[in-house]
Design a protein around this motif. Structure first.
Motif, PDB file in Angstrom:
ATOM      1  N   HIS A  52      32.846  33.925  46.083  1.00 38.40           N
ATOM      2  CA  HIS A  52      33.101  33.743  47.516  1.00 38.40           C
ATOM      3  C   HIS A  52      34.359  32.902  47.735  1.00 38.40           C
ATOM      4  O   HIS A  52      35.235  33.263  48.536  1.00 38.40           O
ATOM      5  N   THR A  53      34.474  31.801  47.011  1.00 35.14           N
ATOM      6  CA  THR A  53      35.629  30.916  47.175  1.00 35.14           C
ATOM      7  C   THR A  53      36.916  31.628  46.792  1.00 35.14           C
ATOM      8  O   THR A  53      37.922  31.552  47.516  1.00 35.14           O
ATOM      9  N   ARG A  54      36.897  32.341  45.661  1.00 34.58           N
ATOM     10  CA  ARG A  54      38.109  33.042  45.220  1.00 34.58           C
ATOM     11  C   ARG A  54      38.503  34.147  46.202  1.00 34.58           C
ATOM     12  O   ARG A  54      39.686  34.359  46.484  1.00 34.58           O
ATOM     13  N   ALA A  55      37.516  34.881  46.718  1.00 36.31           N
ATOM     14  CA  ALA A  55      37.816  35.976  47.639  1.00 36.31           C
ATOM     15  C   ALA A  55      38.388  35.450  48.955  1.00 36.31           C
ATOM     16  O   ALA A  55      39.359  36.003  49.488  1.00 36.31           O
ATOM     17  N   VAL A  56      37.799  34.371  49.492  1.00 31.87           N
ATOM     18  CA  VAL A  56      38.324  33.801  50.733  1.00 31.87           C
ATOM     19  C   VAL A  56      39.753  33.309  50.527  1.00 31.87           C
ATOM     20  O   VAL A  56      40.649  33.564  51.345  1.00 31.87           O
ATOM     21  N   ASP A  57      39.996  32.596  49.423  1.00 27.97           N
ATOM     22  CA  ASP A  57      41.357  32.131  49.129  1.00 27.97           C
ATOM     23  C   ASP A  57      42.326  33.304  49.020  1.00 27.97           C
ATOM     24  O   ASP A  57      43.439  33.270  49.539  1.00 27.97           O
ATOM     25  N   PHE A  58      41.896  34.349  48.322  1.00 29.21           N
ATOM     26  CA  PHE A  58      42.759  35.515  48.096  1.00 29.21           C
ATOM     27  C   PHE A  58      43.192  36.143  49.409  1.00 29.21           C
ATOM     28  O   PHE A  58      44.394  36.332  49.649  1.00 29.21           O
ATOM     29  N   ILE A 192      41.091  38.968  42.332  1.00 29.71           N
ATOM     30  CA  ILE A 192      39.990  38.087  42.727  1.00 29.71           C
ATOM     31  C   ILE A 192      39.120  37.735  41.530  1.00 29.71           C
ATOM     32  O   ILE A 192      38.496  36.675  41.478  1.00 29.71           O
ATOM     33  N   THR A 193      39.088  38.624  40.529  1.00 32.02           N
ATOM     34  CA  THR A 193      38.267  38.411  39.340  1.00 32.02           C
ATOM     35  C   THR A 193      38.883  37.326  38.474  1.00 32.02           C
ATOM     36  O   THR A 193      40.094  37.332  38.234  1.00 32.02           O
ATOM     37  N   PRO A 194      38.087  36.346  38.012  1.00 31.12           N
ATOM     38  CA  PRO A 194      38.628  35.329  37.100  1.00 31.12           C
ATOM     39  C   PRO A 194      39.342  35.963  35.917  1.00 31.12           C
ATOM     40  O   PRO A 194      38.947  37.029  35.437  1.00 31.12           O
ATOM     41  N   ARG A 195      40.385  35.327  35.430  1.00 32.79           N
ATOM     42  CA  ARG A 195      41.225  35.914  34.395  1.00 32.79           C
ATOM     43  C   ARG A 195      40.428  36.305  33.145  1.00 32.79           C
ATOM     44  O   ARG A 195      40.645  37.344  32.553  1.00 32.79           O
ATOM     45  N   ARG A 196      39.512  35.454  32.734  1.00 32.60           N
ATOM     46  CA  ARG A 196      38.745  35.758  31.514  1.00 32.60           C
ATOM     47  C   ARG A 196      37.884  36.990  31.716  1.00 32.60           C
ATOM     48  O   ARG A 196      37.718  37.795  30.813  1.00 32.60           O
ATOM     49  N   ARG A 197      37.325  37.141  32.929  1.00 33.29           N
ATOM     50  CA  ARG A 197      36.500  38.327  33.193  1.00 33.29           C
ATOM     51  C   ARG A 197      37.363  39.572  33.251  1.00 33.29           C
ATOM     52  O   ARG A 197      36.979  40.639  32.769  1.00 33.29           O
ATOM     53  N   ALA A 198      38.565  39.437  33.837  1.00 34.28           N
ATOM     54  CA  ALA A 198      39.470  40.594  33.950  1.00 34.28           C
ATOM     55  C   ALA A 198      39.902  41.079  32.570  1.00 34.28           C
ATOM     56  O   ALA A 198      40.143  42.262  32.352  1.00 34.28           O
ATOM     57  N   ALA A 199      40.011  40.165  31.611  1.00 38.60           N
ATOM     58  CA  ALA A 199      40.445  40.533  30.264  1.00 38.60           C
ATOM     59  C   ALA A 199      39.312  41.101  29.428  1.00 38.60           C
ATOM     60  O   ALA A 199      39.542  41.663  28.353  1.00 38.60           O
TER      61      ALA A 199
END
Length: 202
Positions: A52-58, A192-199
């Protein structure tokens, strides 16, 4: 013999007959941050997830960089729909002329061009059912609902249909979101996905 003091009980504000009003939200003491007013009832927001926090910031930062000069992008700010409804969308795009005072605490719903809600587990029914009806009734022309599907953002885009006064779906976006209204937007939703999850190939 000592007597232990009795534990104090929390004191909850007793709503007046007919429910709280939009003006009460500014005067009631000790309200938790981001309290909303829905149908005369106070709605308290639970702890927010990292998604939620990352999406709102994005969306806040991306839309600020893309919005035309006459529009403003504001996060987590209440809007006046009517006397008994003052919700707080996660991000809004408004006409810049309604920003008049740095101490103001709300905007009129008619100034909102786009409302965005990032769905949390506790807000799912409000964001999918309650709020879209109220936003449409307030004639907010665009509504985006952002959901977490297995750690990745999915954006459901709605536009107000003038003849019916209801929202109609105009798209569902997964990795990339490209729309032309309320202004041209081309977004990489995987950011929006954390970098580690995206990788993670899984």
């Amino acid at each position: 013999m000592s007597i232990d003091p009795e534990a104090s009980e929390p004191r909850w504000a007793v709503p007046p007959e007919g429910g709280w009003t939009a003006d009460d939200l500014d005067t009631l003491p000790n309200l938790p941050p981001h309290t909303e007013l829905i149908d005369g009832s106070l709605v308290f927001v639970g702890p927010q997830t990292l998604f939620h926090t990352r999406a709102v910031d994005f969306f806040n930062w991306q839309l600020q960089s893309l919005a035309p000069p006459e529009l403003e992008v504001v996060r987590e700010f209440t809007i006046d729909i009517d006397r008994y409804n003052r919700p707080e969308p996660d991000v809004i795009v408004i006409g810049g002329d309604v920003i008049q005072d740095p101490d103001q605490t709300r905007f009129p719903a008619e100034s909102v061009r786009l409302a965005i809600e990032v769905v949390s587990p506790e807000s799912r029914s409000r964001d999918r059912e309650t709020k879209p009806v109220k936003y449409a009734r307030a004639r907010i022309p665009h509504y985006w609902r952002v959901e977490n599907h297995d750690g990745r953002a999915v954006v459901y885009v709605f536009e107000l249909e003038p003849a019916t006064g209801a929202y109609t779906s105009t798209g569902i976006f997964h990795d990339r979101m490209k729309v032309s209204v309320p202004f041209p937007v081309d977004l990489d939703l995987t950011a929006i996905t954390p970098r580690r999850r995206a990788a993670d190939p899984q």
